[in-house]
Design an enzyme around this catalytic site. Structure first.
Site, PDB file in Angstrom:
ATOM      1  N   PRO A 135       0.793  -1.232   0.000  1.00 10.32           N
ATOM      2  CA  PRO A 135       0.000   0.000   0.000  1.00 10.32           C
ATOM      3  C   PRO A 135       0.826   1.283   0.000  1.00 10.32           C
ATOM      4  O   PRO A 135       0.288   2.344  -0.296  1.00 10.32           O
ATOM      5  CB  PRO A 135      -0.829  -0.127   1.289  1.00 10.32           C
ATOM      6  CG  PRO A 135      -0.048  -1.049   2.162  1.00 10.32           C
ATOM      7  CD  PRO A 135       0.603  -2.026   1.228  1.00 10.32           C
ATOM      8  N   GLU A 140      -3.153  -1.495  -6.032  1.00 15.11           N
ATOM      9  CA  GLU A 140      -3.784  -2.796  -6.236  1.00 15.11           C
ATOM     10  C   GLU A 140      -4.298  -3.417  -4.940  1.00 15.11           C
ATOM     11  O   GLU A 140      -3.598  -3.420  -3.926  1.00 15.11           O
ATOM     12  CB  GLU A 140      -2.772  -3.752  -6.867  1.00 15.11           C
ATOM     13  CG  GLU A 140      -3.308  -5.148  -7.121  1.00 15.11           C
ATOM     14  CD  GLU A 140      -2.218  -6.083  -7.607  1.00 15.11           C
ATOM     15  OE1 GLU A 140      -2.438  -6.739  -8.638  1.00 15.11           O
ATOM     16  OE2 GLU A 140      -1.156  -6.160  -6.961  1.00 15.11           O
ATOM     17  N   GLU A 163      -2.545 -12.775 -25.067  1.00 16.44           N
ATOM     18  CA  GLU A 163      -1.909 -12.053 -23.962  1.00 16.44           C
ATOM     19  C   GLU A 163      -0.470 -12.511 -23.737  1.00 16.44           C
ATOM     20  O   GLU A 163       0.128 -12.217 -22.702  1.00 16.44           O
ATOM     21  CB  GLU A 163      -2.739 -12.245 -22.684  1.00 16.44           C
ATOM     22  CG  GLU A 163      -4.146 -11.661 -22.790  1.00 16.44           C
ATOM     23  CD  GLU A 163      -4.954 -11.831 -21.514  1.00 16.44           C
ATOM     24  OE1 GLU A 163      -4.382 -12.302 -20.504  1.00 16.44           O
ATOM     25  OE2 GLU A 163      -6.151 -11.484 -21.531  1.00 16.44           O
TER      26      GLU A 163
END
Length: 209
Positions: A135, A140, A163
């Site tokens: 954080p 995310e 991908e």
């Protein structure tokens, strides 16, 4: 006697952040922002202006695939850009994982990615935790699940060519998996968190089958 949970609540909330301005430094698959803000200090005063670079990512889902009947864990192995300088190898053993697209629930992502990356259909999906991996530097949030599966016949190479995914599936016994964790071969946060949950819950999961 069971110790009671500490009655913690944050002292401050969003209203204790002001003069916020987000400056986009780079925009691509992920984005990089410089965030400008002031915040309340614990002495009640306002801080000086703070500047922090933040990695802006979509929220993600991780799924530890576990076969309670065979006492096996299904892992996926793929090259990881963030581990290119790893002293052992940039190929990592991890749980199935994927990003949450607009309009999807975390549970839908868990089931979709389990099929795309490992060829596994989840019989039961158990939500474990939602957490921030870092954080101080990243937006995310990860929702972590355990997916109960039948690992018979599971294996091979999976992933979406669109991908550039090239994913090898490994089915290892719980004992083999735990040995790799203790040796430091399994070294990613999703695995460490999920496998420590599994240590606690494994007997009850096996008893249900």
């Amino acid at each position: 006697m069971t110790e009671q949970a500490h009655p913690y609540t944050p002292r401050y909330a969003h209203e204790s952040v002001e003069e916020r301005f987000d400056e986009t430094l780079q925009s691509g698959f992920f984005s990089l922002e410089r965030r400008h803000y002031r915040h309340r200090r614990f002495d009640g005063q306002w801080s000086e202006r703070v500047l922090r670079e933040v990695h802006v990512r979509h929220d993600a889902v991780g799924v530890l695939l576990y076969d309670p009947q065979r006492d096996c864990v299904v892992h996926v192995e793929q090259i990881r850009a963030g581990a290119l300088d790893d002293p052992l190898s940039p190929w990592k053993l991890e749980p199935v994982a994927g990003l949450v697209d607009a309009g999807e629930t975390s549970a839908e992502v868990a089931r979709r990615e389990s099929m795309e990356e490992a060829g596994c259909t989840i019989d039961e999906l158990i939500e474990l935790y939602t957490y921030y991996p870092s954080p101080g530097a990243c937006t995310e949030r990860v929702t972590l699940f355990c997916g109960l599966v039948d690992s018979h016949g599971v294996g091979g190479v999976h992933g979406l060519e669109s991908e550039n995914e090239d994913i090898q599936v490994h089915v290892l016994s719980f004992a083999q998996t735990w040995a790799l964790l203790e040796q430091g071969v399994i070294d990613n946060a999703m695995s460490l968190i999920a496998l420590n949950w599994l240590v606690r819950e494994r007997a009850s999961l096996r008893a249900r089958r």
